[in-house]
Design a protein around this motif. Structure first.
Motif: not given
Ligand code: IMP
Length: 205
Positions: A55-83
């Protein structure tokens, strides 16, 4: 070997003002100016990948294409082992349309109980952050950071956001919600991912 970031300006491919501000502060010491996706009126791509990095790559690619400059994106969340790693990439969605994280934390606790996993031994979790850089020529670099801990119930503390009040990082007696924000920023999943990005693409610049 990772590509070095030699550009002086990049677009932060996020419409979340908090994230844009945090990234701006982190890059300022390197003499890098940041522009936001909102300021450039870039569209927000749908997060259709099944991993944080995807997902971070998807957002960074869209940013770089749309702005024609280097783009930085992030994606984050919580992972629960038992779930089985849930809520994972669905961490924001578990909070519903009103982004109610009391509701999201209650759902985590309910699902742990239903799995018979609410006991101390089954409460392992980690926060994950993925960062992706994309250059206008399509080259990408990505980095992942994790912080491991245990889930507490009931949630504790008024700092931070999201699932912070129910996450106690390993080595601490307090939750991210109870922790001084500067300390959280020093040890968090985002800090780990940023450390990797800085040493691979920026240090020694
Ligand atoms: P996204 O990265 O904007 O897709 O959102 C990820 C979601 O994960 C957030 O809405 C939070 O619920 C959760 N999350 C990510 N990082 C943290 C954190 O540091 N503390 C608490 N919750 C977090």
């Amino acid at each position: 070997m990772a590509r070095r970031l030699r550009e002086r300006r990049l677009v932060v491919a996020s419409h979340n003002p908090g994230k844009v501000a945090e990234i701006k502060d982190l890059l300022a010491p390197y003499g890098i100016e940041t522009l936001s996706a909102a300021a450039l009126d870039l569209p927000e791509p749908e997060e259709t990948a099944d991993t944080f990095t995807g997902n971070a790559l998807l957002k960074a690619r869209a940013g770089a294409t749309g702005a024609d400059m280097v783009a930085l994106a992030d994606d984050s969340g919580l992972q629960v082992s038992a779930l089985g790693g849930e809520p994972g990439i669905r961490s924001a969605r578990w909070a519903g349309p009103d982004r109610d994280f009391d509701l999201a934390m209650a759902r985590v606790e309910k699902e742990l109980s239903e799995k018979g996993a609410a006991g101390a031994k089954s409460r392992a979790a980690c926060f994950v952050a993925a960062l992706a850089l994309c250059w206008p020529d399509g080259h990408t670099e990505s980095f992942e950071g994790r912080v491991y801990g245990r889930l507490v119930w009931p949630p504790r503390g008024g700092h931070g956001f999201g699932y912070d009040p129910m996450f106690r990082p390993d080595g601490y007696d307090i939750t991210f919600g109870e922790m001084d924000p500067a300390e959280k920023h020093r040890i968090s999943h985002r800090a780990v991912a940023f450390g990797k990005l800085l040493s691979a693409c920026l240090d020694g610049k």
